[in-house]
Design a protein around this motif. Structure first.
Motif, PDB file in Angstrom:
ATOM      1  N   LEU A   1      -6.221   1.243   3.117  1.00 48.92           N
ATOM      2  CA  LEU A   1      -6.099   2.145   4.109  1.00 48.92           C
ATOM      3  C   LEU A   1      -4.852   2.797   4.077  1.00 48.92           C
ATOM      4  O   LEU A   1      -4.683   4.081   4.253  1.00 48.92           O
ATOM      5  N   SER A   2      -3.686   2.153   3.810  1.00 45.35           N
ATOM      6  CA  SER A   2      -2.462   2.583   3.838  1.00 45.35           C
ATOM      7  C   SER A   2      -1.998   3.530   2.449  1.00 45.35           C
ATOM      8  O   SER A   2      -1.449   4.431   2.506  1.00 45.35           O
ATOM      9  N   VAL A   3      -2.881   3.007   1.301  1.00 44.41           N
ATOM     10  CA  VAL A   3      -2.892   3.951   0.241  1.00 44.41           C
ATOM     11  C   VAL A   3      -3.523   5.263   0.529  1.00 44.41           C
ATOM     12  O   VAL A   3      -2.946   6.386   0.100  1.00 44.41           O
ATOM     13  N   LEU A   4      -4.705   5.206   1.035  1.00 47.80           N
ATOM     14  CA  LEU A   4      -5.375   6.502   1.498  1.00 47.80           C
ATOM     15  C   LEU A   4      -4.501   7.315   2.539  1.00 47.80           C
ATOM     16  O   LEU A   4      -4.474   8.641   2.376  1.00 47.80           O
ATOM     17  N   PHE A   5      -3.729   6.616   3.470  1.00 49.97           N
ATOM     18  CA  PHE A   5      -3.027   7.492   4.478  1.00 49.97           C
ATOM     19  C   PHE A   5      -1.630   8.227   3.673  1.00 49.97           C
ATOM     20  O   PHE A   5      -1.518   9.206   3.649  1.00 49.97           O
ATOM     21  N   ILE A   6      -1.218   7.244   2.731  1.00 48.63           N
ATOM     22  CA  ILE A   6      -0.150   7.873   2.160  1.00 48.63           C
ATOM     23  C   ILE A   6      -0.535   9.118   1.054  1.00 48.63           C
ATOM     24  O   ILE A   6       0.248  10.103   0.901  1.00 48.63           O
ATOM     25  N   ASN A   7      -1.663   8.845   0.383  1.00 47.24           N
ATOM     26  CA  ASN A   7      -2.268  10.161  -0.270  1.00 47.24           C
ATOM     27  C   ASN A   7      -2.421  11.196   0.571  1.00 47.24           C
ATOM     28  O   ASN A   7      -2.474  12.323   0.014  1.00 47.24           O
ATOM     29  N   PHE A   8      -3.092  11.103   1.670  1.00 42.29           N
ATOM     30  CA  PHE A   8      -3.309  12.130   2.664  1.00 42.29           C
ATOM     31  C   PHE A   8      -2.076  12.843   3.084  1.00 42.29           C
ATOM     32  O   PHE A   8      -2.242  13.876   3.029  1.00 42.29           O
TER      33      PHE A   8
ATOM     34  N   GLY B   1       0.770  -1.136   0.067  1.00 40.78           N
ATOM     35  CA  GLY B   1       0.026   0.121   0.134  1.00 40.78           C
ATOM     36  C   GLY B   1       0.855   1.226  -0.078  1.00 40.78           C
ATOM     37  O   GLY B   1       0.602   2.204  -0.627  1.00 40.78           O
ATOM     38  N   VAL B   2       1.879   1.465   0.706  1.00 43.42           N
ATOM     39  CA  VAL B   2       2.877   2.530   0.476  1.00 43.42           C
ATOM     40  C   VAL B   2       3.506   2.610  -0.782  1.00 43.42           C
ATOM     41  O   VAL B   2       3.640   3.787  -1.121  1.00 43.42           O
ATOM     42  N   ILE B   3       3.824   1.637  -1.295  1.00 41.21           N
ATOM     43  CA  ILE B   3       4.633   1.499  -2.552  1.00 41.21           C
ATOM     44  C   ILE B   3       3.585   1.932  -3.386  1.00 41.21           C
ATOM     45  O   ILE B   3       3.682   3.064  -4.565  1.00 41.21           O
TER      46      ILE B   3
END
Length: 106
Positions: A96-103, A26-28
């Motif tokens: 959720l990790s993708v959304l957090f990084i985008n945030f 997700g972070v990547i």
């Protein structure tokens, strides 16, 4: 926000290899992809196949469950149910990790 991150590390969820894989993926994804690419990524079936494969591999190798205390016969029904729960948690953690990084980035 920092209290939530501290709870993530103190809960022990990152000791689960499937959750850790979902978080790293997700972070990547969050760093490399824009919103159109993310939509394309999550509408393809190989992402979900990866989630199911990782969950089944984890539950049938590292998190085996047995029917009795002698550990002679596996409880396949419980392991398949746990595999489906693990696959769903993989996707939830990934999204959720993708959304957090985008945030953080936007």
């Amino acid at each position: 926000m920092f209290r939530g991150l501290a709870a993530l590390f103190s809960s022990g969820i990152l000791l689960n290899p499937v959750a850790l894989l979902a978080l790293i993926l997700g972070v990547i994804e969050g760093v490399k992809f824009d919103s159109a690419q993310l939509f394309e990524f999550f509408t393809n079936w190989p992402v979900y196949a990866l989630a199911v494969f990782a969950a089944v591999l984890y539950n049938f190798t590292l998190a085996r469950q047995y029917r009795d205390e002698n550990e002679t016969s596996l409880d396949y029904a419980k392991m398949i149910a746990n595999s489906m729960r693990t696959a769903v948690s993989f996707m939830v953690i990934n999204i959720l990790s993708v959304l957090f990084i985008n945030f953080l980035i936007w």
